[in-house]
Design a protein around this motif. Structure first.
Motif, PDB file in Angstrom:
ATOM      1  N   LYS A 194       1.070  -1.385   0.301  1.00  0.00           N
ATOM      2  CA  LYS A 194      -0.183   0.083  -0.355  1.00  0.00           C
ATOM      3  C   LYS A 194       0.914   1.321   0.177  1.00  0.00           C
ATOM      4  N   LEU A 225      -4.890  -4.437  10.697  1.00  0.00           N
ATOM      5  CA  LEU A 225      -4.692  -5.324   9.654  1.00  0.00           C
ATOM      6  C   LEU A 225      -4.542  -4.372   8.088  1.00  0.00           C
ATOM      7  N   PHE A 261     -13.181 -14.415  11.334  1.00  0.00           N
ATOM      8  CA  PHE A 261     -14.631 -14.555  10.495  1.00  0.00           C
ATOM      9  C   PHE A 261     -14.546 -15.115   9.070  1.00  0.00           C
ATOM     10  N   LEU A 292     -11.361  -2.613  12.902  1.00  0.00           N
ATOM     11  CA  LEU A 292     -12.618  -3.272  12.822  1.00  0.00           C
ATOM     12  C   LEU A 292     -13.633  -2.396  12.624  1.00  0.00           C
ATOM     13  N   SER A 348     -19.751  -0.099   5.049  1.00  0.00           N
ATOM     14  CA  SER A 348     -21.465  -0.854   4.953  1.00  0.00           C
ATOM     15  C   SER A 348     -22.747   0.799   5.043  1.00  0.00           C
ATOM     16  N   ALA A 402     -23.083   1.341   1.138  1.00  0.00           N
ATOM     17  CA  ALA A 402     -23.615   0.571   0.471  1.00  0.00           C
ATOM     18  C   ALA A 402     -25.505   0.151   0.751  1.00  0.00           C
ATOM     19  N   PHE A 454     -14.131  -5.528  -2.659  1.00  0.00           N
ATOM     20  CA  PHE A 454     -14.206  -5.895  -1.183  1.00  0.00           C
ATOM     21  C   PHE A 454     -12.066  -5.682  -2.174  1.00  0.00           C
ATOM     22  N   GLY A 455     -12.130  -5.618  -2.735  1.00  0.00           N
ATOM     23  CA  GLY A 455     -10.560  -6.023  -3.360  1.00  0.00           C
ATOM     24  C   GLY A 455     -10.170  -7.041  -4.182  1.00  0.00           C
ATOM     25  N   ARG A 504      -4.670  -9.542   0.328  1.00  0.00           N
ATOM     26  CA  ARG A 504      -5.728  -8.275   0.830  1.00  0.00           C
ATOM     27  C   ARG A 504      -6.977  -8.117   0.710  1.00  0.00           C
ATOM     28  N   GLU A 537     -24.776  -8.611   6.979  1.00  0.00           N
ATOM     29  CA  GLU A 537     -25.530  -7.397   7.740  1.00  0.00           C
ATOM     30  C   GLU A 537     -25.897  -6.999   6.836  1.00  0.00           C
ATOM     31  N   MET A 538     -25.668  -6.899   5.756  1.00  0.00           N
ATOM     32  CA  MET A 538     -26.297  -5.954   4.512  1.00  0.00           C
ATOM     33  C   MET A 538     -27.755  -6.920   4.073  1.00  0.00           C
TER      34      MET A 538
HETATM   35  C1  HEM Z   1     -19.499  -3.057   2.425  1.00  0.00           C
HETATM   36  C2  HEM Z   1     -18.387  -3.487   2.666  1.00  0.00           C
HETATM   37  C3  HEM Z   1     -17.315  -2.919   2.817  1.00  0.00           C
HETATM   38  C4  HEM Z   1     -16.514  -2.771   1.619  1.00  0.00           C
HETATM   39  C5  HEM Z   1     -16.828  -2.202   0.372  1.00  0.00           C
HETATM   40  C6  HEM Z   1     -15.032  -3.246   2.219  1.00  0.00           C
HETATM   41  C7  HEM Z   1     -14.060  -3.044   1.109  1.00  0.00           C
HETATM   42  C8  HEM Z   1     -12.557  -3.236   1.400  1.00  0.00           C
HETATM   43  C9  HEM Z   1     -11.525  -3.405   0.744  1.00  0.00           C
HETATM   44  C10 HEM Z   1     -11.411  -2.356  -0.779  1.00  0.00           C
HETATM   45  C11 HEM Z   1     -10.066  -3.844   0.801  1.00  0.00           C
HETATM   46  C12 HEM Z   1      -8.913  -3.865   0.482  1.00  0.00           C
HETATM   47  C13 HEM Z   1      -8.195  -2.920   0.559  1.00  0.00           C
HETATM   48  C14 HEM Z   1      -6.727  -3.013   0.128  1.00  0.00           C
HETATM   49  O1  HEM Z   1      -6.624  -3.779  -0.272  1.00  0.00           O
HETATM   50  O2  HEM Z   1      -6.322  -1.818   0.067  1.00  0.00           O
HETATM   51  C15 HEM Z   1     -11.042  -4.002   2.864  1.00  0.00           C
HETATM   52  C16 HEM Z   1      -9.649  -4.450   3.336  1.00  0.00           C
HETATM   53  C17 HEM Z   1     -10.234  -4.161   4.839  1.00  0.00           C
HETATM   54  N1  HEM Z   1     -11.532  -4.590   5.813  1.00  0.00           N
HETATM   55 FE1  HEM Z   1     -13.207  -4.298   4.228  1.00  0.00          FE
HETATM   56  N2  HEM Z   1     -14.530  -3.290   3.275  1.00  0.00           N
HETATM   57  C18 HEM Z   1     -16.341  -3.527   3.782  1.00  0.00           C
HETATM   58  C19 HEM Z   1     -16.486  -3.856   5.378  1.00  0.00           C
HETATM   59  C20 HEM Z   1     -15.880  -4.541   6.031  1.00  0.00           C
HETATM   60  C21 HEM Z   1     -15.755  -5.204   7.144  1.00  0.00           C
HETATM   61  C22 HEM Z   1     -17.734  -5.431   7.912  1.00  0.00           C
HETATM   62  C23 HEM Z   1     -14.790  -5.405   7.906  1.00  0.00           C
HETATM   63  C24 HEM Z   1     -14.648  -5.817   9.576  1.00  0.00           C
HETATM   64  C25 HEM Z   1     -15.469  -6.541  10.193  1.00  0.00           C
HETATM   65  C26 HEM Z   1     -13.519  -4.947   7.086  1.00  0.00           C
HETATM   66  C27 HEM Z   1     -12.483  -5.298   7.281  1.00  0.00           C
HETATM   67  C28 HEM Z   1     -11.247  -4.990   6.785  1.00  0.00           C
HETATM   68  C29 HEM Z   1     -10.063  -5.577   6.935  1.00  0.00           C
HETATM   69  C30 HEM Z   1      -9.889  -5.820   8.584  1.00  0.00           C
HETATM   70  C31 HEM Z   1      -9.171  -4.881   6.357  1.00  0.00           C
HETATM   71  C32 HEM Z   1      -8.050  -4.939   5.880  1.00  0.00           C
HETATM   72  C33 HEM Z   1      -7.201  -6.132   5.755  1.00  0.00           C
HETATM   73  C34 HEM Z   1      -6.199  -6.718   5.137  1.00  0.00           C
HETATM   74  O3  HEM Z   1      -5.609  -5.557   4.694  1.00  0.00           O
HETATM   75  O4  HEM Z   1      -5.620  -8.000   5.385  1.00  0.00           O
HETATM   76  N3  HEM Z   1     -14.378  -4.348   6.060  1.00  0.00           N
HETATM   77  N4  HEM Z   1     -12.156  -4.445   2.906  1.00  0.00           N
END
Ligand code: HEM
Length: 436
Positions: A54, A69, A88, A244, A252, A255, A376-377, A381, A392-393
């Motif tokens: 990153k 994280l 998770f 978190l 969320s 969205a 969600f990427g 990662r 949830e949604m």
């Molecule tokens: C609609 C809901 C969500 C979307 C669209 C979303 C989207 C993303 C995306 C695109 C990334 C990757 C970012 C990157 O690669 O630079 C990411 C990473 C992450 N998200 Fe989500 N997220 C959502 C909900 C959540 C929820 C509910 C949680 C926790 C309960 C969460 C925890 C994390 C964490 C901890 C990371 C980092 C993971 C890592 O780098 O190992 N996210 N999310």
């Protein structure tokens, strides 16, 4: 190209004119490669991910939110990811569904009261409602205990203030001396400390109780490093719990807000969803086991995140010289994977601007090229909370449709506000009616 306060229309028009990958300047100073080419995005996030950590855009926020994280890197990130990932898994998320449902009920109580007072119909500020709901769901899933309202609101306000300030300091770097002069950095450090101490107080309370809990905080406290058998330190638990809350809150909330915005304009989609609900649920709340039989609810959520991906951009930086398909990617190149652009690309999506949950019927999706849909990427990662978020949604969708009819209210089109996440720039107002 210069990035302004509302960059999206400008980005889109440049991409439409010059092709899927181009150079832009954030705040007029820093060259960044912006791309909506799914192949290039797969290259940086997955195929050659080791070369693309990153960038400082993501790491910079660690000053305020710590090293969880989302903000950590390299071997420390990998060690934490391996530790936390099992928390998770699908089954763990299934175990959180009761907490989620309880919190959704709590969040809808004031609205139900209001509807009773106003004869069964009222106008609702949907983004505000979904922001509270999403924050309470993630906070409750993390800390279980019934959190007091004032503290929740304070936490949510602190998070919002910190993120807004951070985006401003990045987008408009020329303001930094002025922000420093006005003590803004120090003030936001103090807000971050206040937030951190609130999270720490929950961690300490938990460590002092003998009661058993089945929530995300307990998972963080119970996990052990494979090599040493040691638990995380208090500092690490605070870092991860805070991340978190951050990662699972606005994403969320946005969205869900966009989902109601779209559904209120597409009554036929709502009618189809209700028909499925009648068949599967009659009039009860959905359990985790019902969700596979309510596939259309997932399709609605997926299509919403295609049109409005909460993480609209994902950033990386090249560590060594590289190239992709003739594009030079010298060491130090900043790359922004433009998820919003990919999800709207006419070359990838037929009638790309139309809201059509049917696109996500399982047999249809098989025809999409890799990385054409990545809310969600991707790669190592990939969002760790994706299963949590989808569950949830869907629950919020089903629970609210069970209780309310939702009508469109005439209003100008809602514009996008692309901060760290893709928010609606104006409040979304919709009419809710109680269902008898
Ligand atoms: C609609 C809901 C969500 C979307 C669209 C979303 C989207 C993303 C995306 C695109 C990334 C990757 C970012 C990157 O690669 O630079 C990411 C990473 C992450 N998200 Fe989500 N997220 C959502 C909900 C959540 C929820 C509910 C949680 C926790 C309960 C969460 C925890 C994390 C964490 C901890 C990371 C980092 C993971 C890592 O780098 O190992 N996210 N999310």
């Amino acid at each position: 190209m210069l990035i302004a306060a509302n960059p999206i229309p400008i980005l889109n028009s440049y991409l439409n004119t010059y092709g899927d990958t181009l150079i832009m300047y954030i705040g007029g100073v820093r060259p960044t490669l912006l791309t909506r080419d799914p192949g290039l995005v797969q290259h940086i996030l997955q195929k050659n991910h080791r070369n693309y950590p990153k960038s400082e855009l993501s790491h910079g926020i660690a000053r305020y939110l710590g090293h969880g994280l989302l903000t950590s890197e390299g071997s420390y990130w990998l060690q934490q990811r391996r530790l936390i990932q099992p928390g998770f898994h699908r089954q763990r998320v299934a175990g959180l569904v009761e907490l989620m449902q309880a919190e959704i009920n709590e969040c809808l109580k004031p609205l139900k009261r209001q509807l009773a007072q106003e004869g069964g119909s009222t106008e609702v500020e949907v983004h505000r409602l979904m922001t509270t709901t999403a924050f309470r769901i993630i906070a409750r899933s993390t800390f279980s205990t019934n959190l007091d309202n004032a503290k929740l609101e304070r936490m949510s306000a602190l998070l919002t203030a910190i993120q807004a300030f951070y985006v401003r300091s990045i987008r408009q770097p020329y303001l930094r001396p002025w922000l420093a002069l006005r003590n803004q950095f120090r003030q936001h450090d103090e807000l971050a400390t206040e937030l951190r101490e609130m999270v720490r107080s929950y961690v300490r309370q938990r460590q002092q109780t003998d009661d058993s809990y089945d929530d995300l905080l307990q998972m963080l406290l119970d996990v052990r490093y494979e090599d040493t058998g040691a638990p995380m330190t208090e500092e690490q638990v605070v870092d991860e719990a805070l991340i978190l809350l951050v990662a699972g809150h606005e994403t969320s909330a946005n969205a869900l807000s966009w989902m109601w915005y779209l559904l209120a304009q597409h009554p036929s989609v709502v009618a189809q969803m209700r028909a499925d609900m009648t068949q599967v649920l009659c009039d009860r709340s959905a359990a985790f086991a019902d969700l596979p039989n309510l596939g259309y609810s997932l399709q609605i959520v997926q299509e919403t995140m295609r049109l409005y991906p909460p993480a609209w951009i994902v950033d990386r930086v090249a560590q060594e010289d590289d190239s992709y398909n003739g594009i030079r990617l010298p060491k130090g190149t900043m790359i922004s994977a433009y998820l919003l652009g990919i999800h709207h690309a006419p070359s990838l999506w037929e009638d790309a601007e139309a809201f059509r949950p049917e696109r996500f019927a399982p047999e249809q999706m098989k025809q999409q090229p890799p990385y054409a849909y990545i809310p969600f990427g991707g790669g190592p990662r990939l969002c760790i909370g994706n299963q949590f978020a989808l569950t949830e949604m869907q629950l919020v969708l089903l629970e609210m449709l069970r209780r309310f009819d939702i009508d469109w209210v005439e209003q100008p089109p809602i514009q996008l506000q692309p901060l760290i996440t893709l928010r609606p720039r104006q409040e979304i107002r919709l009419r809710f009616r109680s269902r008898s």
